[in-house]
Design a protein around this motif. Structure first.
Motif, PDB file in Angstrom:
ATOM      1  N   PHE A  47      -5.486  -2.006   8.148  1.00 57.26           N
ATOM      2  CA  PHE A  47      -6.057  -1.452   9.277  1.00 57.26           C
ATOM      3  C   PHE A  47      -7.216  -2.324   9.744  1.00 57.26           C
ATOM      4  O   PHE A  47      -7.313  -2.643  10.854  1.00 57.26           O
ATOM      5  N   VAL A  48      -7.950  -3.105   8.709  1.00 60.35           N
ATOM      6  CA  VAL A  48      -9.004  -3.969   9.375  1.00 60.35           C
ATOM      7  C   VAL A  48      -8.218  -5.271   9.887  1.00 60.35           C
ATOM      8  O   VAL A  48      -8.771  -5.930  10.898  1.00 60.35           O
TER       9      VAL A  48
ATOM     10  N   ALA B  71      -5.332   2.604  -1.521  1.00 58.10           N
ATOM     11  CA  ALA B  71      -6.486   3.063  -0.734  1.00 58.10           C
ATOM     12  C   ALA B  71      -6.897   1.555  -0.205  1.00 58.10           C
ATOM     13  O   ALA B  71      -7.376   1.510   0.892  1.00 58.10           O
ATOM     14  N   VAL B  72      -7.223   0.658  -1.203  1.00 57.07           N
ATOM     15  CA  VAL B  72      -7.889  -0.680  -0.813  1.00 57.07           C
ATOM     16  C   VAL B  72      -6.742  -1.395  -0.029  1.00 57.07           C
ATOM     17  O   VAL B  72      -7.257  -1.868   1.019  1.00 57.07           O
TER      18      VAL B  72
ATOM     19  N   GLN C 255      -5.332  -5.384  11.206  1.00 56.75           N
ATOM     20  CA  GLN C 255      -4.679  -5.178  12.592  1.00 56.75           C
ATOM     21  C   GLN C 255      -5.812  -5.142  13.558  1.00 56.75           C
ATOM     22  O   GLN C 255      -5.406  -5.505  14.697  1.00 56.75           O
ATOM     23  N   THR C 256      -7.039  -4.887  13.527  1.00 52.52           N
ATOM     24  CA  THR C 256      -8.073  -5.288  14.589  1.00 52.52           C
ATOM     25  C   THR C 256      -8.259  -6.449  14.845  1.00 52.52           C
ATOM     26  O   THR C 256      -9.055  -6.789  15.995  1.00 52.52           O
TER      27      THR C 256
ATOM     28  N   GLY D 228       0.693  -0.962   0.134  1.00 48.03           N
ATOM     29  CA  GLY D 228      -0.174  -0.212  -0.027  1.00 48.03           C
ATOM     30  C   GLY D 228       0.854   1.453   0.166  1.00 48.03           C
ATOM     31  O   GLY D 228       0.485   2.136  -0.998  1.00 48.03           O
TER      32      GLY D 228
ATOM     33  N   LEU E  74      -4.423  -0.153   2.067  1.00 50.39           N
ATOM     34  CA  LEU E  74      -4.306   0.523   3.450  1.00 50.39           C
ATOM     35  C   LEU E  74      -5.373   0.255   4.120  1.00 50.39           C
ATOM     36  O   LEU E  74      -5.486  -0.045   5.556  1.00 50.39           O
ATOM     37  N   VAL E  75      -6.618   0.102   3.612  1.00 50.83           N
ATOM     38  CA  VAL E  75      -7.921  -0.036   4.551  1.00 50.83           C
ATOM     39  C   VAL E  75      -7.790  -1.412   4.958  1.00 50.83           C
ATOM     40  O   VAL E  75      -8.100  -1.756   5.963  1.00 50.83           O
ATOM     41  N   ALA E  76      -7.571  -2.232   4.028  1.00 52.83           N
ATOM     42  CA  ALA E  76      -7.555  -3.773   4.626  1.00 52.83           C
ATOM     43  C   ALA E  76      -6.728  -4.059   5.411  1.00 52.83           C
ATOM     44  O   ALA E  76      -6.676  -4.935   6.360  1.00 52.83           O
TER      45      ALA E  76
END
Length: 465
Positions: A243-244, A236-237, A246-247, A207, A239-241
């Motif tokens: 952070f998801v 964008a795809v 990481q949770t 990303g 980096l969003v993936a």
């Protein structure tokens, strides 16, 4: 982290950072000579700088986290050795592709070394006055390297040819590697931290590389070009993936709990914005002096020298003030210098005067940059426990580098600079953006950072990496 005497180790780390920052800036002046000698096309020449930026920006976060996991000394020594070898390869290159690959390796190795430098300094000095003083030296050296790169690049290229800007890293790099082996204490990495989130590492690195690629090409091709839009969407795809992911992981690459530390959030945000102010002012001042005032490359480099001197001379005072008062009031004051300097540059006219229109604004921005380099580094590592210091350093460096690339690309697109010395409006747009960013820095410092100097992180505040 250090052997018995910390001062020689600090000097070693700061010298390494100086080489990295200097190398980032020094090559720009040599680009015309490189193009003539190696036969670069106009479109390929940008990748002499772009390859370094792509791998440096893309791998900073994973480089910082690997320092926590495999050891910061290992990352520092190994990365510096690769950087030195890549500089040698670049210096002897006879084909464009060889130089581009060498620059990519320089960027990759710098992404290992730079977070390790900051993490080693932060881990080697306790929070408060001692760390602020060490960060003052670090900030002065890094700022001097950035502004001095233009001057040294012009001198070396003029006297010895473009290859000198690559070869100069080799003897210095060898000396630093040999010194680091004996001066830095051995790594002590606990078995508990010997894990890495491989899927997360792949997502965030891909990303960041996609984002850096898009920013590198946007200034030449525009934001609507497919070569910019598609990488931006992909970034964008990814980096969003990331952070998801990481949770949901028990051992995340970036524990999101680190963003509960106010110093980290404010320090990284301000580093992002101040990186933009620094890159915008340097880029557009360079254009103004060369196109508007008719300066040569060496004259332009010399013109930045007062800014470097101000940076070095003010660093100790800024560090002492940060140690006594904490980052918040100092950063607000630094933002005032950046705002005043950028606003001053809004007055540059066609055929202006260096002494009246350039120097005062440049000096004020130099003072502001000194504050940002020191106080943001202190803020971004305050309240962070030892096992996550590399992560905090990687985040800090990533956001600063992202600010340099993204905000400069935005300013270049908005200002549409040209070689026409009559096109003064483009400079006013760019310095207007820089002024607005400086005001935003003050607002973030006032709203997010604690009003009092924070105490060192307690065991209760520390969260497992």
């Amino acid at each position: 982290m250090f052997q018995e005497n910390r001062k020689p180790a600090l000097a070693l780390l700061c010298m390494a950072q100086f080489v990295l920052v200097l190398d980032f800036a020094i090559v720009n002046v040599a680009l015309p000579s490189i193009q003539r000698d190696l036969g670069f096309t106009d479109s390929a020449l940008q990748w002499v700088v772009g390859a370094y930026a792509l791998f440096f920006g893309g791998f900073l976060l994973i480089g910082g986290r690997l320092g926590d996991i495999v050891g910061r000394k290992r990352m520092f020594v190994g990365g510096l050795a690769v950087f030195t070898a890549a500089s040698l390869v670049g210096g002897v290159a006879t084909e464009p592709i060889v130089l581009i690959v060498a620059r990519a390796l320089q960027g990759l190795s710098a992404a290992a070394v730079s977070p390790a430098v900051l993490a080693l300094i932060a881990a080697g000095y306790p929070e408060g006055k001692e760390r602020a003083k060490a960060m003052g030296i670090f900030g002065a050296v890094a700022s001097a390297g950035f502004t001095g790169g233009v001057l040294f690049g012009g001198i070396l290229t003029e006297l010895f040819g473009w290859r000198a800007v690559m070869f100069v890293n080799v003897p210095v790099g060898v000396a630093l590697v040999l010194r680091a082996v004996g001066r830095l204490a051995p790594d002590h990495v606990s078995a508990r931290t010997q894990k890495i989130d491989v899927p997360g590492a792949i997502l965030v690195t891909a990303g960041m590389c996609a984002l850096t690629y898009a920013l590198t090409t946007a200034t030449d091709h525009g934001w609507g070009a497919p070569g910019v839009v598609y990488p931006l969407a992909g970034a964008a795809v990814l980096l969003v993936a990331f952070f998801v992911l990481q949770t949901r992981r028990a051992d995340p690459l970036v524990p999101l709990s680190i963003f509960r530390i106010r110093g980290v959030v404010a320090g990284d945000s301000i580093a992002f914005l101040s990186g933009g102010v620094m890159s915008i002012s340097t880029y557009f001042l360079t254009l103004y002096m060369q196109h508007g005032l008719g300066y040569s490359a060496i004259q332009t480099g010399v013109a930045f020298f007062p800014q470097a001197v101000v940076t070095v001379l003010s660093a100790k005072f800024v560090a002492d003030l940060t140690g006594r008062l904490g980052p918040r009031p100092v950063l607000i004051g630094g933002a005032a210098f950046l705002t005043a300097g950028s606003a001053w540059l809004l007055t540059v006219p066609v055929g202006g005067s260096y002494w009246l229109h350039v120097l005062p604004g440049g000096v004020l921005i130099g003072l502001g940059v000194t504050v940002m380099m020191i106080s943001t580094a202190v803020a971004a590592t305050t309240g962070v426990d030892g096992p996550r210091m590399g992560l905090a350093s990687g985040l800090y460096n990533s956001l600063r580098q992202l600010g340099v690339g993204l905000l400069l690309a935005v300013a270049v697109t908005a200002a549409a600079p040209s070689t026409d010395p009559q096109n003064i409006g483009s400079y006013h747009v760019a310095f207007g953006i820089s002024t607005a960013l400086s005001v935003l820095i003050a607002l973030i410092a006032a709203a997010v950072l604690p009003s009092r100097k924070p105490a060192p992180a307690s065991e209760k505040e520390k969260v497992d990496a």
